[in-house]
Design an enzyme around this catalytic site. Structure first.
Site, PDB file in Angstrom:
ATOM      1  N   HIS A 173     157.409 108.078  88.674  1.00 42.58           N
ATOM      2  CA  HIS A 173     156.935 108.989  89.724  1.00 42.58           C
ATOM      3  C   HIS A 173     158.039 109.901  90.242  1.00 42.58           C
ATOM      4  CE1 HIS A 173     152.924 107.041  90.483  1.00 42.58           C
ATOM      5  NE2 HIS A 173     153.506 106.160  89.707  1.00 42.58           N
ATOM      6  N   ASP A 381     162.582 116.508  94.095  1.00 46.90           N
ATOM      7  CA  ASP A 381     161.414 115.654  94.332  1.00 46.90           C
ATOM      8  C   ASP A 381     160.592 115.613  93.050  1.00 46.90           C
ATOM      9  OD1 ASP A 381     159.388 114.192  95.626  1.00 46.90           O
ATOM     10  OD2 ASP A 381     159.522 115.419  97.433  1.00 46.90           O
TER      11      ASP A 381
HETATM   12  P1  ADP Z   1     157.210 110.325  98.592  1.00 49.05           P
HETATM   13  O1  ADP Z   1     156.395 109.752  97.475  1.00 49.05           O
HETATM   14  O2  ADP Z   1     158.623 110.609  98.233  1.00 49.05           O
HETATM   15  O3  ADP Z   1     157.104 109.579  99.874  1.00 49.05           O
HETATM   16  P2  ADP Z   1     155.143 112.393  98.628  1.00 49.05           P
HETATM   17  O4  ADP Z   1     155.065 113.648  99.432  1.00 49.05           O
HETATM   18  O5  ADP Z   1     154.893 112.570  97.173  1.00 49.05           O
HETATM   19  O6  ADP Z   1     156.582 111.768  98.909  1.00 49.05           O
HETATM   20  O7  ADP Z   1     154.094 111.319  99.143  1.00 49.05           O
HETATM   21  C1  ADP Z   1     154.114 110.880 100.478  1.00 49.05           C
HETATM   22  C2  ADP Z   1     152.756 110.294 100.838  1.00 49.05           C
HETATM   23  O8  ADP Z   1     152.903 109.571 102.067  1.00 49.05           O
HETATM   24  C3  ADP Z   1     151.708 111.373 101.083  1.00 49.05           C
HETATM   25  O9  ADP Z   1     150.470 110.940 100.572  1.00 49.05           O
HETATM   26  C4  ADP Z   1     151.649 111.477 102.609  1.00 49.05           C
HETATM   27  O10 ADP Z   1     150.379 111.808 103.123  1.00 49.05           O
HETATM   28  C5  ADP Z   1     152.016 110.077 103.049  1.00 49.05           C
HETATM   29  N1  ADP Z   1     152.737 110.144 104.358  1.00 49.05           N
HETATM   30  C6  ADP Z   1     153.871 110.820 104.620  1.00 49.05           C
HETATM   31  N2  ADP Z   1     154.217 110.690 105.912  1.00 49.05           N
HETATM   32  C7  ADP Z   1     153.281 109.917 106.479  1.00 49.05           C
HETATM   33  C8  ADP Z   1     153.080 109.403 107.802  1.00 49.05           C
HETATM   34  N3  ADP Z   1     153.932 109.663 108.815  1.00 49.05           N
HETATM   35  N4  ADP Z   1     151.999 108.645 108.017  1.00 49.05           N
HETATM   36  C9  ADP Z   1     151.152 108.364 107.004  1.00 49.05           C
HETATM   37  N5  ADP Z   1     151.289 108.797 105.757  1.00 49.05           N
HETATM   38  C10 ADP Z   1     152.341 109.558 105.477  1.00 49.05           C
HETATM   39  C1  G6P Z   2     158.123 107.096  96.341  1.00 48.01           C
HETATM   40  C2  G6P Z   2     158.266 106.175  95.144  1.00 48.01           C
HETATM   41  C3  G6P Z   2     157.251 105.025  95.230  1.00 48.01           C
HETATM   42  C4  G6P Z   2     157.405 104.322  96.567  1.00 48.01           C
HETATM   43  C5  G6P Z   2     157.269 105.313  97.720  1.00 48.01           C
HETATM   44  C6  G6P Z   2     157.482 104.665  99.091  1.00 48.01           C
HETATM   45  O1  G6P Z   2     156.887 107.692  96.293  1.00 48.01           O
HETATM   46  O2  G6P Z   2     158.076 106.927  93.950  1.00 48.01           O
HETATM   47  O3  G6P Z   2     157.455 104.123  94.173  1.00 48.01           O
HETATM   48  O4  G6P Z   2     156.461 103.289  96.690  1.00 48.01           O
HETATM   49  O5  G6P Z   2     158.214 106.349  97.560  1.00 48.01           O
HETATM   50  O6  G6P Z   2     158.712 104.009  99.139  1.00 48.01           O
HETATM   51  P1  G6P Z   2     158.861 102.446  99.442  1.00 48.01           P
HETATM   52  O7  G6P Z   2     160.297 102.164  99.180  1.00 48.01           O
HETATM   53  O8  G6P Z   2     158.477 102.302 100.876  1.00 48.01           O
HETATM   54  O9  G6P Z   2     157.922 101.697  98.532  1.00 48.01           O
END
Ligand code: ADP
Ligand code: G6P
Length: 473
Positions: A173, A381
């Site tokens: 991912h 990202d």
């Molecule tokens: P990452 O996978 O690095 O966290 P992404 O933008 O690809 O970044 O995915 C983040 C996911 O987490 C999104 O689906 C977003 O809606 C969710 N998210 C981010 N911040 C919050 C929050 N404060 N509360 C709930 N969901 C969140």
């Molecule tokens: C990114 C990674 C996921 C991970 C998520 C949240 O999206 O690709 O594998 O689950 O971040 O991070 P965490 O460490 O809380 O699982």
């Protein structure tokens, strides 16, 4: 004898949250003192895989979210869940250490220097084997096993050794680094061989798949033709499958009268400014949160933006809080927010509303609906789903997305205001263009991006991958 599944997903975490006593609802498992309540966690991946898992009596293997003994396997919403135990020490070494202080920064362009520790490496190996053994135990003869993400890169090879009859897919991912960076990893050959245990290795972008193919040749001398690597008498395919979101879910939320009402209320609570600028990220150093705050501060200082006509809302979800890089980032971000509010806020009117909290899907959708401009400025990202969620939530509203060229999403969302987050003037210009874009142009850009997302949602992503793996006809 455990029930065996013809389809198995292996991920670091299970797609469930434990429901605490103060939150109602959830499915109860266990009996007596071991009764625990669970709810399916929101998220595109589980939503996309849910139909396949239900239809094929699939099993999801992962960690429950609490250290110590794992709960017994249970079923929730038609999915079999097989918890894997992680001790406090596993969390410190495998999860916080090797996964999130070594591999995460290394794969994100060394945005922070990766930390290399031999005991973390060993823990990563031990825990990956635990996941592989759990998969070998629950997978039926000839089953398809889909392994997810950077925490489990050794699982494909370990699993193949235990169960050569399986069809194994792996999806990364996050970005896959260029050879020069990957070569810093002390465990480099082991990780590469781990991934090569799969039949299909999926990446977010074509460039990442190419990095992988070239790396295999560089490190192991494996021949390849096109995107197929010849390895130990097998063929391993490497390809790009850009992940997406559940577009329908976000559009339904954004169309819900309660969510719309909440969006109006949020704007009112912010003082009904002309421009609401929003950032939503895990509090992670790859997300470029400080860069965006700095750009906003300089625009306020130069008088190109002003308070209270414009206001910024930065949601920074707590994440990996025991890892040092994350603690340092929190201090930097909070210092910057304080500086901006000190210089430009007024009593009752802060320039930046900073929220270090998690939100429900509907509150997030309301924030997306309330925002005129969304800033997504990662330094690197894999994809960035927040950018896609904002676009999906806008419906007929218009609005503008400022997007880093270094987010995977930039390959698809070409009508965003793209910028290089390392170039502060470029971020400022992109933000000003987004703030001042005329409504017609904003709607035009948004509708092109929405059309793209409607055709490329997360269900299609899952089905493209599984079709390529030969798991679904
Ligand atoms: P990452 O996978 O690095 O966290 P992404 O933008 O690809 O970044 O995915 C983040 C996911 O987490 C999104 O689906 C977003 O809606 C969710 N998210 C981010 N911040 C919050 C929050 N404060 N509360 C709930 N969901 C969140
Ligand atoms: C990114 C990674 C996921 C991970 C998520 C949240 O999206 O690709 O594998 O689950 O971040 O991070 P965490 O460490 O809380 O699982």
């Amino acid at each position: 004898m455990v029930d065996r599944s013809p389809f198995v997903v292996v991920a670091n975490r299970l797609p469930v949250d434990e429901v605490t006593t103060d939150t109602p609802g959830g499915r109860v498992t266990g009996s007596g003192d071991s009764r625990r309540r669970w709810r399916r966690s929101p998220g595109g991946l589980v939503t996309a895989l849910h139909p396949v898992l239900v239809e094929r009596h699939g099993t999801w293997i992962g960690w429950s979210g609490s250290p110590g003994d794992a709960p017994d396997p249970f079923e929730l919403d038609g999915i079999n869940l097989r918890p894997v135990p992680l001790s406090e020490e596993d969390l410190e070494r495998y999860y916080e250490g090797q996964s999130n202080a070594t591999i995460w920064p290394l794969y994100h362009d060394n945005v922070e220097p990766p930390v290399f520790r031999r005991r973390w490496r060993e823990a990563y190996r031990v825990v990956n084997r635990r996941y592989a053994e759990a998969a070998a135990e629950v997978a039926a003869e000839g089953a398809t096993v889909w392994v997810q993400d950077y925490q489990l890169q050794l699982v494909p090879a370990m699993l193949r050794e235990l169960r050569p009859d399986l069809k194994i897919g792996f999806f990364l991912h996050i970005p896959f680094p260029p050879i020069e960076l990957f070569m810093q990893l002390p465990q480099r050959a082991e990780v590469l061989r781990g991934l090569l245990g799969a039949d299909l290795v999926g990446f977010q972008q074509r460039l990442a798949a190419q990095n992988f193919i070239r790396l295999a040749r560089h490190l192991l001398g494996t021949p390849y033709h096109g995107n197929v690597i010849e390895y130990e008498g097998r063929q391993v395919k490497a390809d790009a499958f850009p992940i997406s979101i559940d577009v329908g879910e976000m559009q339904r939320l954004a169309d819900n009268p309660l969510v719309r009402e909440r969006a109006v209320q949020i704007r009112a609570e912010l003082g009904d400014p002309k421009t609401v600028i929003l950032g939503v990220d895990r509090l992670d150093y790859t997300k470029g949160i400080e860069h965006r705050l700095k750009a906003y501060r300089e625009l306020l200082a130069a008088g190109r933006l002003s308070v209270p006509e414009s206001v910024m809302v930065q949601v920074a979800t707590p994440s990996r809080e025991r890892v040092e890089h994350y603690q340092a980032l929190r201090i930097k971000v909070e210092r910057e927010v304080g500086r901006i509010n000190g210089d430009f806020g007024r009593v009752g009117v802060p320039a930046v509303h900073y929220l270090h909290q998690s939100y429900s899907r509907s509150e997030l959708a309301a924030l997306y609906c309330a925002a005129d401009v969304m800033m997504v400025t990662p330094l690197r990202d894999g994809m960035n789903l927040v950018a896609k969620e904002y676009v999906a939530a806008r419906l007929e509203h218009g609005g503008a997305l400022v997007l880093s060229e270094f987010a995977g999403a930039a390959g698809e969302l070409r009508q965003a205001f793209l910028c290089n987050p390392h170039d502060l003037d470029a971020v400022k210009d992109a933000l000003m263009r987004a703030v001042t874009v005329d409504e017609h142009e904003a709607r035009r850009r948004m509708s092109v991006m929405q059309r793209h997302l409607r055709r490329h949602d997360v269900a299609r992503w899952a089905s493209d991958f599984l079709t390529e793996l030969g798991a679904i006809p």
